[in-house]
Design a protein around this motif. Structure first.
Motif, PDB file in Angstrom:
ATOM      1  N   ARG A 226       0.873  -1.421  -0.041  1.00 18.98           N
ATOM      2  CA  ARG A 226       0.042   0.034  -0.023  1.00 18.98           C
ATOM      3  C   ARG A 226       0.791   1.095  -0.114  1.00 18.98           C
ATOM      4  NH1 ARG A 226      -5.176   0.884   0.792  1.00 18.98           N
ATOM      5  NH2 ARG A 226      -5.451  -1.367   1.368  1.00 18.98           N
ATOM      6  N   ALA A 259      -6.790  -9.501  -1.759  1.00 22.13           N
ATOM      7  CA  ALA A 259      -7.709  -8.426  -1.395  1.00 22.13           C
ATOM      8  C   ALA A 259      -7.004  -7.107  -1.233  1.00 22.13           C
ATOM      9  CB  ALA A 259      -8.276  -8.996  -0.021  1.00 22.13           C
ATOM     10  N   ARG A 262      -6.972  -5.676  -4.703  1.00 23.83           N
ATOM     11  CA  ARG A 262      -8.244  -5.192  -5.286  1.00 23.83           C
ATOM     12  C   ARG A 262      -8.874  -3.896  -4.517  1.00 23.83           C
ATOM     13  NH1 ARG A 262     -10.941  -8.967  -8.607  1.00 23.83           N
ATOM     14  NH2 ARG A 262     -10.444 -11.151  -8.603  1.00 23.83           N
ATOM     15  N   GLY A 263      -8.416  -3.729  -3.510  1.00 22.51           N
ATOM     16  CA  GLY A 263      -8.809  -2.536  -2.765  1.00 22.51           C
ATOM     17  C   GLY A 263      -7.743  -1.366  -2.953  1.00 22.51           C
TER      18      GLY A 263
END
Length: 319
Positions: A226, A259, A262-263
């Motif tokens: 991230r 996950a 995808r976020g």
């Protein structure tokens, strides 16, 4: 699968037709109780055929005759075991860019690339390589020391030029610096014996990366991704991509990674062996080859092709 089956599958589905020396060694190992017992003493993730065989070559051991190979392994097992435990496969195969390029070129540019499991970052330079798809004209920078050849089948959207990449970064638990001679030698040992063209393109890619080293971050994929994505330039399309990295994650970690990607506000290109992303495999709509290992290039979780694990062939799916 047990260790014997692991080595048999490596012989039949991966190295057959590519490295006769490794095919013979892997089949002999699969039938040798003494060697299997030694290998079974390693942690499961360290029993990989390519890791063991590369470690033997890294230490100067033989690979052309099973009798000599077996004798050497038994005699040098303590040193070999230490090397296997200390090293990772991290096969940094620039050839995979040939199967990624049609997907990358279809995205809105310019591109900012983030590679998960980047190793030495050789796949972060798809714009610096040249490409030959079948008998089509070669594309890419004329002064590149690397030409990637790829056989195609189906309506592959082969681009006429390489995409514009304005930023590139990678993350890995153990990023490799190819400016270090020992690191480059390890990567060369991961190339199977007899694959002279593959070795030449590795050396060419290393030249490119040494001249312009990538930004590589050491860290866990699920803890670091991230922040790395957030540091990419806002004016570019951010692409998170990975090849052959998910086998090194436990199932729960793989689910967390999927996950997380995808976020994020990114395009996601995966290029993994078929069992590693069940949701991608479910969208294939056809049987996988039984006689060879196939990767499934996918965009945002949707499979677009089947591909050779080293970028040597690309079969486009009907969409």
């Amino acid at each position: 699968m047990d260790t014997a089956e692991l080595y048999r599958r490596f012989a039949v589905r991966e190295v057959r037709g590519h490295s006769p020396a490794y095919e013979d060694l892997a089949l002999e190992i699969a039938a040798d109780a003494r060697l299997l017992a030694l290998i079974d003493g390693l942690p499961p993730i360290k029993r990989q055929p390519n890791l063991l065989l590369a470690s033997v070559r890294f230490l100067g051991g033989p690979h052309a005759d099973f009798g000599r190979f077996r004798e050497w392994v038994v005699r040098h097992w303590a040193e070999l075991r230490e090397t296997v435990l200390a090293r990772r496969t991290q096969t940094n195969e620039a050839g995979r860019c040939a199967t990624l390029l049609p997907v990358l070129a279809g995205l809105t540019g310019p591109l900012a690339l983030v590679e998960a499991g980047a190793s030495a970052g050789l796949c972060l330079y798809p714009d610096r390589y040249r490409y030959r798809y079948d008998d089509r004209p070669v594309l890419g920078p004329e002064d590149s020391p690397v030409v990637l050849a790829c056989r195609t089948n189906g309506r592959v959207p082969v681009p006429t030029r390489v995409p514009e990449v304005v930023w590139r970064a990678g993350l890995d638990l153990n990023p490799l610096d190819v400016r270090e001679e020992e690191t480059s030698r390890w990567l060369e040992c991961l190339v199977w014996p007899g694959q002279h063209e593959r070795l030449a393109r590795l050396r060419g890619a290393v030249r490119i990366v040494r001249e312009d080293p990538p930004h590589l971050v050491k860290g866990d994929l699920n803890e670091t991704l991230r922040d790395l994505v957030a540091s990419a330039p806002r004016e570019a399309t951010v692409v998170v991509f990975h090849s052959a990295v998910l086998p090194y994650l436990e199932e729960g970690e793989r689910d967390r990674f999927v996950a997380a990607v995808r976020g994020l506000p990114v395009r996601w290109i995966s290029n993994e062996g078929s069992p590693r992303l069940p949701s991608v495999l479910a969208g294939l709509g056809r049987d996988l080859p039984e006689d060879r290992l196939a990767f499934l290039p996918a965009l945002d979780g949707r499979p677009v092709a089947m591909a050779g694990p080293h970028g040597e062939w690309l079969d486009w799916l009907d969409t």
